[in-house]
Design a protein around this motif. Structure first.
Motif, PDB file in Angstrom:
ATOM      1  N   ALA A   4      81.221  51.591 -47.289  1.00  0.00           N
ATOM      2  CA  ALA A   4      80.505  52.407 -48.272  1.00  0.00           C
ATOM      3  C   ALA A   4      79.104  52.667 -47.772  1.00  0.00           C
ATOM      4  O   ALA A   4      78.608  52.004 -46.846  1.00  0.00           O
ATOM      5  CB  ALA A   4      80.462  51.715 -49.635  1.00  0.00           C
ATOM      6  N   GLU A   5      78.439  53.609 -48.397  1.00  0.00           N
ATOM      7  CA  GLU A   5      77.050  53.937 -48.074  1.00  0.00           C
ATOM      8  C   GLU A   5      76.285  54.086 -49.371  1.00  0.00           C
ATOM      9  O   GLU A   5      76.844  54.433 -50.413  1.00  0.00           O
ATOM     10  CB  GLU A   5      77.003  55.241 -47.274  1.00  0.00           C
ATOM     11  N   GLY A   6      74.980  53.787 -49.324  1.00  0.00           N
ATOM     12  CA  GLY A   6      74.133  53.929 -50.496  1.00  0.00           C
ATOM     13  C   GLY A   6      74.235  52.743 -51.436  1.00  0.00           C
ATOM     14  O   GLY A   6      74.958  51.779 -51.188  1.00  0.00           O
ATOM     15  N   CYS A   7      73.496  52.823 -52.547  1.00  0.00           N
ATOM     16  CA  CYS A   7      73.467  51.711 -53.496  1.00  0.00           C
ATOM     17  C   CYS A   7      73.059  52.212 -54.873  1.00  0.00           C
ATOM     18  O   CYS A   7      72.175  53.071 -54.999  1.00  0.00           O
ATOM     19  CB  CYS A   7      72.486  50.635 -53.017  1.00  0.00           C
ATOM     20  N   ASP A   8      73.711  51.663 -55.911  1.00  0.00           N
ATOM     21  CA  ASP A   8      73.388  52.029 -57.288  1.00  0.00           C
ATOM     22  C   ASP A   8      72.432  51.046 -57.949  1.00  0.00           C
ATOM     23  O   ASP A   8      72.025  51.265 -59.091  1.00  0.00           O
ATOM     24  CB  ASP A   8      74.670  52.102 -58.128  1.00  0.00           C
ATOM     25  N   HIS A   9      72.106  49.950 -57.282  1.00  0.00           N
ATOM     26  CA  HIS A   9      71.203  48.961 -57.864  1.00  0.00           C
ATOM     27  C   HIS A   9      69.748  49.398 -57.682  1.00  0.00           C
ATOM     28  O   HIS A   9      69.439  50.237 -56.836  1.00  0.00           O
ATOM     29  CB  HIS A   9      71.438  47.591 -57.233  1.00  0.00           C
ATOM     30  N   THR A  10      68.886  48.804 -58.466  1.00  0.00           N
ATOM     31  CA  THR A  10      67.470  49.199 -58.438  1.00  0.00           C
ATOM     32  C   THR A  10      66.576  47.998 -58.151  1.00  0.00           C
ATOM     33  O   THR A  10      65.535  47.825 -58.794  1.00  0.00           O
ATOM     34  CB  THR A  10      67.061  49.843 -59.775  1.00  0.00           C
ATOM     35  N   ALA A  15      64.223  49.793 -50.640  1.00  0.00           N
ATOM     36  CA  ALA A  15      64.070  51.244 -50.559  1.00  0.00           C
ATOM     37  C   ALA A  15      65.378  51.960 -50.248  1.00  0.00           C
ATOM     38  O   ALA A  15      65.403  53.193 -50.159  1.00  0.00           O
ATOM     39  CB  ALA A  15      63.037  51.594 -49.484  1.00  0.00           C
ATOM     40  N   ILE A  16      66.464  51.219 -50.096  1.00  0.00           N
ATOM     41  CA  ILE A  16      67.730  51.836 -49.670  1.00  0.00           C
ATOM     42  C   ILE A  16      68.181  52.961 -50.606  1.00  0.00           C
ATOM     43  O   ILE A  16      68.552  54.054 -50.133  1.00  0.00           O
ATOM     44  CB  ILE A  16      68.825  50.769 -49.507  1.00  0.00           C
ATOM     45  N   PRO A  17      68.165  52.783 -51.950  1.00  0.00           N
ATOM     46  CA  PRO A  17      68.603  53.903 -52.803  1.00  0.00           C
ATOM     47  C   PRO A  17      67.766  55.164 -52.620  1.00  0.00           C
ATOM     48  O   PRO A  17      68.280  56.279 -52.789  1.00  0.00           O
ATOM     49  CB  PRO A  17      68.453  53.341 -54.224  1.00  0.00           C
ATOM     50  N   GLY A  21      70.647  57.158 -51.018  1.00  0.00           N
ATOM     51  CA  GLY A  21      71.291  57.743 -52.177  1.00  0.00           C
ATOM     52  C   GLY A  21      72.206  56.797 -52.923  1.00  0.00           C
ATOM     53  O   GLY A  21      72.206  55.584 -52.704  1.00  0.00           O
ATOM     54  N   ALA A  22      72.982  57.378 -53.824  1.00  0.00           N
ATOM     55  CA  ALA A  22      73.883  56.602 -54.667  1.00  0.00           C
ATOM     56  C   ALA A  22      75.029  56.026 -53.848  1.00  0.00           C
ATOM     57  O   ALA A  22      75.344  56.491 -52.755  1.00  0.00           O
ATOM     58  CB  ALA A  22      74.428  57.478 -55.788  1.00  0.00           C
ATOM     59  N   PHE A  23      75.670  55.014 -54.416  1.00  0.00           N
ATOM     60  CA  PHE A  23      76.775  54.328 -53.755  1.00  0.00           C
ATOM     61  C   PHE A  23      77.968  55.261 -53.610  1.00  0.00           C
ATOM     62  O   PHE A  23      78.390  55.908 -54.566  1.00  0.00           O
ATOM     63  CB  PHE A  23      77.168  53.102 -54.579  1.00  0.00           C
ATOM     64  N   GLU A 189      57.261  47.221 -49.158  1.00  0.00           N
ATOM     65  CA  GLU A 189      57.963  48.351 -48.548  1.00  0.00           C
ATOM     66  C   GLU A 189      57.537  49.625 -49.270  1.00  0.00           C
ATOM     67  O   GLU A 189      57.404  49.642 -50.495  1.00  0.00           O
ATOM     68  CB  GLU A 189      59.477  48.176 -48.680  1.00  0.00           C
ATOM     69  N   GLN A 190      57.342  50.689 -48.494  1.00  0.00           N
ATOM     70  CA  GLN A 190      56.966  51.967 -49.099  1.00  0.00           C
ATOM     71  C   GLN A 190      58.058  52.449 -50.037  1.00  0.00           C
ATOM     72  O   GLN A 190      59.248  52.203 -49.821  1.00  0.00           O
ATOM     73  CB  GLN A 190      56.739  53.026 -48.017  1.00  0.00           C
ATOM     74  N   ASP A 191      57.639  53.141 -51.094  1.00  0.00           N
ATOM     75  CA  ASP A 191      58.565  53.780 -52.039  1.00  0.00           C
ATOM     76  C   ASP A 191      59.473  52.785 -52.738  1.00  0.00           C
ATOM     77  O   ASP A 191      60.638  53.085 -53.045  1.00  0.00           O
ATOM     78  CB  ASP A 191      59.420  54.847 -51.324  1.00  0.00           C
TER      79      ASP A 191
END
Length: 296
Positions: A4-10, A15-17, A21-23, A189-191
């Motif tokens: 999978a790519e992305g992540c829905d967690h906050t 900074a991954i999301p 983007g979304a999971f 981490e930025q953002d």
């Protein structure tokens, strides 16, 4: 093998999301096809990775997506070991634990990045949970797989972390008795939401806390390794040691590539990519030493 790519967690430190983007789960068939191709090419172990592997399939409405994927991969004849990395505590299900326990090629190894154990620190991280909820989850894995090996990672020096909060983390690690632990010191981490917080734990305190936690875990890991002396285990051979041709190197199913210890073999010969029975004869810190057991 990325599933999978992305992540829905906050999580507030991540900074991954923001840039991935979304999971988004890969199609089950494409993962199985890739794994089958690797296996036919000689690969005997695959490592499944994602930002949150236990979330696999949920973006498509499949609550049991990861157990189904494991079942499909377990049927690939040439594969021997299937390893899961980066399970998120809130998305681990009973179906997943049961599948890991039941399927013979899925190694009994849990990589569960918990990040901290104090509820207030975890709340600032936007993770949720506590030492108690973490322990209940670990107990579920232990109950289904008494032989399970457990890895986790922690962040020390997160903004606002008090000595009391850090002590709660030490107490949790002492009680949980992980096989493998990674420890990172916090940095902005930025953002990320935590980037707006005051980085109020001095660098020297972060380093000191990391050293204290690693020292505690070292004692646990070394003790667990000493308890394995005299056991004969299956080892995946990797070849000659990087520093000397007089030692071979391999890994047990409870040791992941690059992040955990190894088995150093000082007696016997086996080709890279094969599996050999190894009698463990001594503990060498995070590594173990053994000899290949010859057939009678």
């Amino acid at each position: 093998v990325k599933i999978a790519e992305g992540c829905d967690h906050t999580c507030s430190f991540c900074a991954i999301p923001a840039f991935r983007g979304a999971f988004r789960s890969r199609d089950l068939g494409s993962v199985v096809d890739e794994a089958r191709s690797l296996a036919r090419g000689g690969v005997r172990e695959i490592n499944l990775i994602a930002q949150d592997s236990s979330h696999y399939g949920r973006d498509r409405g499949e609550a049991d997506g990861l157990p189904k994927l494991l079942e499909a991969l377990d049927a690939i004849e040439e594969l021997r070991w299937i390893r899961l990395h980066y399970l998120y505590p809130n998305t681990v299900t009973e179906q997943l634990i049961a599948a890991m326990a039941r399927l013979g090629k899925v190694v009994k190894y849990v990589d569960l990045p918990l990040q901290h154990a104090h509820p207030e620190t975890l709340a600032r991280m936007r993770r949720g949970g506590s030492a108690d909820s973490h322990m209940r989850l670990l107990d579920r894995f232990d109950g289904a797989m008494p032989e399970v090996s457990k890895r986790t990672t922690f962040i020390v020096g997160f903004p606002g972390e008090t000595e009391q909060e850090f002590q709660a983390l030490l107490d949790f690690v002492s009680a949980a008795r992980f096989d493998h632990v990674g420890v990172f010191t916090y940095s902005h981490e930025q953002d990320t939401p935590s980037g707006a917080l005051v980085d109020d734990v001095p660098a020297e305190v972060k380093d000191e806390r990391r050293a204290r936690l690693l020292e505690l875990q070292q004692g646990i890991a070394f003790e667990r390794n000493r308890g394995l002396i005299g056991h004969t285990v299956e080892v995946l051979m990797e070849g000659a040691h990087a520093e000397t041709p007089h030692l071979l190197v391999g890994r047990m199913s409870t040791q992941a590539l690059d992040v955990d210890g190894q088995v150093l073999i000082n007696d016997g010969v086996a080709d890279p990519g094969t599996f050999a029975p190894v009698e463990l004869t001594e503990a060498a810190g995070y590594d173990l030493v053994g000899r290949i057991v010859l057939d009678d």
